[in-house]
Design a protein around this motif. Structure first.
Motif, mmCIF file in Angstrom:
data_model
loop_
_atom_site.group_PDB
_atom_site.id
_atom_site.type_symbol
_atom_site.label_atom_id
_atom_site.label_comp_id
_atom_site.label_asym_id
_atom_site.label_seq_id
_atom_site.Cartn_x
_atom_site.Cartn_y
_atom_site.Cartn_z
ATOM 1 N N GLU A 209 -99.134 -21.935 74.192
ATOM 2 C CA GLU A 209 -99.944 -21.067 73.324
ATOM 3 C C GLU A 209 -101.252 -21.719 72.904
ATOM 4 N N GLU A 210 -101.176 -23.020 72.592
ATOM 5 C CA GLU A 210 -102.404 -23.711 72.164
ATOM 6 C C GLU A 210 -103.399 -23.778 73.313
ATOM 7 N N ARG A 211 -102.875 -23.935 74.521
ATOM 8 C CA ARG A 211 -103.791 -23.921 75.667
ATOM 9 C C ARG A 211 -104.425 -22.526 75.821
ATOM 10 N N ALA B 185 -100.501 -30.460 61.438
ATOM 11 C CA ALA B 185 -101.481 -30.158 62.485
ATOM 12 C C ALA B 185 -101.959 -28.711 62.365
ATOM 13 N N GLU B 186 -101.033 -27.786 62.094
ATOM 14 C CA GLU B 186 -101.414 -26.375 61.956
ATOM 15 C C GLU B 186 -102.339 -26.172 60.753
ATOM 16 N N ILE B 187 -102.057 -26.887 59.666
ATOM 17 C CA ILE B 187 -102.898 -26.767 58.476
ATOM 18 C C ILE B 187 -104.328 -27.237 58.782
ATOM 19 N N GLU C 37 -99.719 -16.853 60.572
ATOM 20 C CA GLU C 37 -98.387 -16.650 61.155
ATOM 21 C C GLU C 37 -97.774 -17.967 61.623
ATOM 22 N N GLU C 38 -98.607 -18.795 62.252
ATOM 23 C CA GLU C 38 -98.127 -20.085 62.757
ATOM 24 C C GLU C 38 -97.595 -20.968 61.621
ATOM 25 N N GLU C 39 -98.384 -21.038 60.553
ATOM 26 C CA GLU C 39 -97.967 -21.866 59.417
ATOM 27 C C GLU C 39 -96.655 -21.350 58.819
HETATM 28 FE FE FE2 Z 1 -100.904 -23.337 66.488
#
Ligand code: FE2
Ligand code: FE2
Length: 168
Positions: free
Chosen positions: A58-60, A102-104, A138-140
């Protein structure tokens, strides 16, 4: 660059720099998640491994989404170089905590680009970035839910905790 194929840039220069920085951050996040997937995979924590493999993908995708956006709007997207990432972790909980941190960081960075786009009146970028603002929330939320879950099952064997981790 002044070639005939080059379209006029409709994005703000400062925003493009920040978007290129974001491209690197997303690539770095992908690399971090791959290392986390590897740690879990080696310990046969299958759900957690799937979860992190999926996150790495997903990050890619996020990276590519920004990359294409920059080029499609006349900017110059820069191919990102990911730097060294951690491969050693203390525990499954430590991995998810690192993931939340990392998400933050990514959320802060997205908000910064968003604010800049708004400030300079780069509406094209602002609208494009709305998706990322929602995505980060949403990720967090997802990682926080997993950390709550791990907190509740603290005394259970690692494999049993892993069975309850969502795979994506
Ligand atoms: Fe993410
Ligand atoms: Fe991302």
């Amino acid at each position: 660059m002044e070639t005939a194929i080059r379209r006029d840039m409709i994005l703000d220069v400062e925003v493009v720099d920040l978007l290129n920085h974001q491209i690197t951050m997303e690539q770095q996040a992908s690399s971090k998640y791959l290392a986390m997937a590897s740690w879990c995979d080696q310990r046969e924590l299958r759900n957690s491994a799937s979860y992190f493999y999926k996150q790495a993908e997903e990050e890619r995708e996020h990276m590519m989404k920004i990359f294409k956006f920059v080029n499609d709007n006349g900017g110059s997207a820069m191919s990102p170089v990911a730097t060294e990432v951690a491969h050693e972790f203390e525990s499954l909980r430590a991995i998810f905590e690192a993931s939340l941190d990392a998400e933050i960081e990514v959320t802060k960075s997205i908000h910064h680009v968003f604010k800049t786009a708004r400030k300079v009146g780069d509406f094209t970028s602002e609208i494009f970035l709305q998706w990322f603002v929602t995505e980060q929330a949403e990720e967090e939320e997802k990682v926080r839910d997993i950390l709550d879950l791990i907190g509740l099952m603290e005394d259970m064997p690692l494999k049993m905790i892993d069975e309850r981790i969502p795979t994506e």
